[in-house]
Design an enzyme around this catalytic site. Sequence first.
Site, PDB file in Angstrom:
ATOM      1  CD  GLU A  43      73.068  39.463  89.006  1.00  0.00           C
ATOM      2  OE1 GLU A  43      73.185  40.487  88.382  1.00  0.00           O
ATOM      3  OE2 GLU A  43      73.005  38.282  88.873  1.00  0.00           O
TER       4      GLU A  43
ATOM      5  CE  LYS B 246      72.464  43.032  85.962  1.00  0.00           C
ATOM      6  NZ  LYS B 246      72.189  41.659  86.054  1.00  0.00           N
TER       7      LYS B 246
ATOM      8  CD  GLU C  50      71.097  38.049  77.458  1.00  0.00           C
ATOM      9  OE1 GLU C  50      72.316  37.873  77.317  1.00  0.00           O
ATOM     10  OE2 GLU C  50      70.536  38.185  78.577  1.00  0.00           O
TER      11      GLU C  50
ATOM     12  CE1 TYR D 144      60.308  63.830  74.196  1.00  0.00           C
ATOM     13  CE2 TYR D 144      59.648  63.620  71.918  1.00  0.00           C
ATOM     14  CZ  TYR D 144      60.106  64.614  72.964  1.00  0.00           C
ATOM     15  OH  TYR D 144      60.238  65.831  72.806  1.00  0.00           O
TER      16      TYR D 144
END
Length: 119
Positions: free
Chosen positions: A21, A98, A73, A53
């Site tokens: 990864e 993910k 997280e 935004y």
Amino acid sequence: MDKIYIEGLEVQSLIGVYDWERDATQRLLVDIVLFSDLSTPATSDDVKDTLNYAEVADAVTAVAAHSKFALIEALALAMIRQIFKQFPVQKITLKLSKPDILPTAQNVAVEFTRERNEE
């Protein structure tokens, strides 16, 4: 309290626990709810009175691009902290997905809700 939604924002980040990864950035999706008083821009109809935004999206994209976290997280919380740092919002709900990580699942995600005084 009023809300602004940013949904399905695609960002790239080097994220993950496993060595494979860490070889290349991965596609992540971000859904954000920004809680703020929008009564002034609703009556003034002037963009300078509201949250931009596009700038929020740019800030979150930059956090993702420059991070090297192992866990989504940690990245989600870093995104929330950056939004609070740059923008006058009282509360944020942020979902970080993910989608390409598990072959048998459409998505894996975490969701945080934080108020300005909790971050």
